[in-house]
Structures are given as structure tokens and as C-alpha cells.
Design an enzyme around this catalytic site. Structure first.
Site, PDB file in Angstrom:
ATOM      1  CE  LYS A   5     -55.963 -25.913 -27.838  1.00  0.00           C
ATOM      2  NZ  LYS A   5     -56.016 -24.765 -27.463  1.00  0.00           N
ATOM      3  NE  ARG A  38     -59.494 -22.546 -31.129  1.00  0.00           N
ATOM      4  CZ  ARG A  38     -59.299 -21.973 -30.904  1.00  0.00           C
ATOM      5  NH1 ARG A  38     -59.019 -20.778 -31.155  1.00  0.00           N
ATOM      6  NH2 ARG A  38     -57.884 -22.779 -30.670  1.00  0.00           N
ATOM      7  CG  HIS A  87     -53.215 -25.830 -31.682  1.00  0.00           C
ATOM      8  ND1 HIS A  87     -52.823 -23.911 -31.046  1.00  0.00           N
ATOM      9  CD2 HIS A  87     -52.443 -25.797 -32.420  1.00  0.00           C
ATOM     10  CE1 HIS A  87     -51.777 -24.202 -31.775  1.00  0.00           C
ATOM     11  NE2 HIS A  87     -51.749 -24.777 -32.542  1.00  0.00           N
TER      12      HIS A  87
HETATM   13  P1  IDP Z   1     -55.760 -19.305 -30.630  1.00  0.00           P
HETATM   14  O1  IDP Z   1     -55.732 -21.016 -30.360  1.00  0.00           O
HETATM   15  O2  IDP Z   1     -56.893 -19.116 -30.974  1.00  0.00           O
HETATM   16  O3  IDP Z   1     -54.874 -19.259 -31.320  1.00  0.00           O
HETATM   17  P2  IDP Z   1     -53.493 -18.750 -28.808  1.00  0.00           P
HETATM   18  O4  IDP Z   1     -53.223 -16.718 -29.204  1.00  0.00           O
HETATM   19  O5  IDP Z   1     -52.496 -19.068 -29.167  1.00  0.00           O
HETATM   20  O6  IDP Z   1     -55.341 -18.506 -29.628  1.00  0.00           O
HETATM   21  O7  IDP Z   1     -54.141 -18.578 -27.247  1.00  0.00           O
HETATM   22  C1  IDP Z   1     -53.636 -20.178 -27.270  1.00  0.00           C
HETATM   23  C2  IDP Z   1     -54.282 -20.950 -26.008  1.00  0.00           C
HETATM   24  O8  IDP Z   1     -54.588 -20.478 -24.938  1.00  0.00           O
HETATM   25  C3  IDP Z   1     -56.277 -20.934 -26.479  1.00  0.00           C
HETATM   26  O9  IDP Z   1     -56.220 -21.928 -27.665  1.00  0.00           O
HETATM   27  C4  IDP Z   1     -56.702 -21.058 -25.383  1.00  0.00           C
HETATM   28  O10 IDP Z   1     -57.054 -22.258 -25.403  1.00  0.00           O
HETATM   29  C5  IDP Z   1     -56.214 -19.964 -24.737  1.00  0.00           C
HETATM   30  N1  IDP Z   1     -56.038 -18.163 -24.278  1.00  0.00           N
HETATM   31  C6  IDP Z   1     -55.848 -18.347 -25.178  1.00  0.00           C
HETATM   32  N2  IDP Z   1     -55.985 -16.599 -24.925  1.00  0.00           N
HETATM   33  C7  IDP Z   1     -56.449 -16.420 -23.453  1.00  0.00           C
HETATM   34  C8  IDP Z   1     -57.156 -15.956 -22.443  1.00  0.00           C
HETATM   35  O11 IDP Z   1     -57.120 -14.365 -22.837  1.00  0.00           O
HETATM   36  N3  IDP Z   1     -57.844 -16.426 -21.174  1.00  0.00           N
HETATM   37  C9  IDP Z   1     -57.930 -17.785 -20.809  1.00  0.00           C
HETATM   38  N4  IDP Z   1     -56.609 -18.311 -21.923  1.00  0.00           N
HETATM   39  C10 IDP Z   1     -56.330 -17.857 -23.292  1.00  0.00           C
HETATM   40 MG    MG Z   2     -52.709 -19.781 -31.407  1.00  0.00          MG
END
Ligand code: IDP
Ligand code: MG
Length: 166
Positions: free
Chosen positions: A10, A108, A125
Site C-alpha cells: 500500500k 503489519r 493487502h
Molecule cells: P484485511 O486487509 O485484513 O483483509 P479488511 O476487513 O478486508 O481487512 O479491511 C480492509 C482494510 O481496511 C484493512 O486492511 C485496513 O486498512 C482497513 N480497516 C479494516 N478494518 C478497519 C477498522 O476497523 N478501522 C480502520 N480501518 C480498518
Molecule cells: Mg480483506
């Protein structure tokens, strides 16, 4: 089973010069890199990539984050990793979504942070399951950009203007 997974470094990862470190960590998986490019993230691509999060309170900021609006580097590095249990191996080395909860030696955990606006800037990601991986890989890459024949593809004749070397 051999799988493919989408990985994005990212904009915070690029801004912090973490590309080499992240690629080194990912190489611990011994997976193949089947595709790689540096690319801009349009609003349309960002919205489509994160469409499952559209109703979250942080969605708008998330789009600004992935588009690079907070890091001056308006680009990401997109890659497809391929091999045995690729999705699980990459997720495990990437760590939990919340960088504060991520294992401290995961990518991370090592490099992520939570901004004052509450966005998880977690530098990488990685797809979570085969369906998501297929959707994301098809969104970010054309068939000819990937060295493996991952999914069925077809030949089409396109008559659209494109840039060529002058
Ligand atoms: P992942 O990247 O671990 O698969 P996802 O739920 O798909 O997690 O969320 C995508 C991205 O959104 C995360 O990588 C993070 O950057 C952001 N994100 C997810 N949940 C939160 C939250 O509760 N607060 C702030 N940012 C979040
Ligand atoms: Mg995801």
C-alpha cells in the site's frame, strides 16, 4: 493445493521505503511471484476493491488511503503470489488487520500503525480466500500480465486507442 493470491504494498509501504523489506519477508514463503507492477489506484478501482466495506464508517478514509492521498506516493505495488497454500501463507506473514493486534513479527505488526483518524495503515493487502483472490486478481491484472494461466481467458479484438512508444 496450489493457489494464487493478490498482494498489494500500500502507499504507506512505498512511502516508508519498505518494499525491499516486505518482499524479503514474503520470500520466506518460498512462493512464486506470478505478476508484479507499480500502478495508480483510481477512485473506481479503490471503490471496487473495497466494495464489501462500503457501509463502514472508515470507508471514505480507506479509499483516500489506498489511493495514496495521505502519503504523496499515489501508487501501489500489486503482485500475484502463487503456490501451495499461498493465501494462508501470505495472510499469516502479513498478520492481523489491526496492526496493534498483529503479531509483532508479522509485516503489519512490524510496520503498521493506526492513524489519528482511525485508519489502519497496515502497509500490505492480502486476499483472504480463493473467491476473493480470484475477484481481486481479475480486478487488478489482465490475463497477459500473469505468467500462469490462472483462470479461463478469451481472445478479444479491441479497437480502442492506446499509448505506444513514439
Ligand atoms: P484485511 O486487509 O485484513 O483483509 P479488511 O476487513 O478486508 O481487512 O479491511 C480492509 C482494510 O481496511 C484493512 O486492511 C485496513 O486498512 C482497513 N480497516 C479494516 N478494518 C478497519 C477498522 O476497523 N478501522 C480502520 N480501518 C480498518
Ligand atoms: Mg480483506
Amino acid at each position: 493445493m496450489k493457489e494464487a493470491t493478490l498482494v498489494l504494498i500500500k502507499p504507506d509501504g512505498l512511502k516508508k521505503s519498505l518494499t525491499g523489506n516486505i518482499l524479503t519477508r514474503l520470500s520466506e514463503t518460498k512462493l512464486d511471484i506470478s505478476a508484479a507492477k507499480i500502478t495508480r489506484v483510481t477512485s473506481q478501482l479503490a471503490t471496487e476493491h473495497y466494495k464489501h466495506l462500503a457501509d463502514k464508517p472508515f470507508f471514505k478514509e480507506l479509499l483516500r488511503y489506498i489511493k495514496g492521498e495521505f502519503h504523496e506516493k499515489r501508487k501501489v505495488m500489486a503482485m500475484v503470489y502463487f503456490g501451495e497454500d499461498a493465501i494462508g501463507k501470505i495472510r499469516s506473514i502479513a498478520g492481523e488487520t489491526n496492526p496493534e493486534e498483529a503479531d509483532s513479527v508479522s509485516i503489519r505488526g512490524q510496520y503498521g500503525r493506526i492513524t489519528t483518524k482511525g485508519v489502519y495503515e497496515n502497509v500490505i493487502h492480502a486476499s483472504t480466500d480463493p473467491e476473493e483472490a480470484e475477484r481481486e486478481i481479475k480486478l487488478w491484472f489482465e490475463p497477459d500480465e500473469i505468467i500462469e494461466d490462472l483462470y479461463p481467458a478469451k481472445d478479444i479484438e479491441e479497437k480502442v486507442a492506446k499509448r505506444a512508444w513514439a
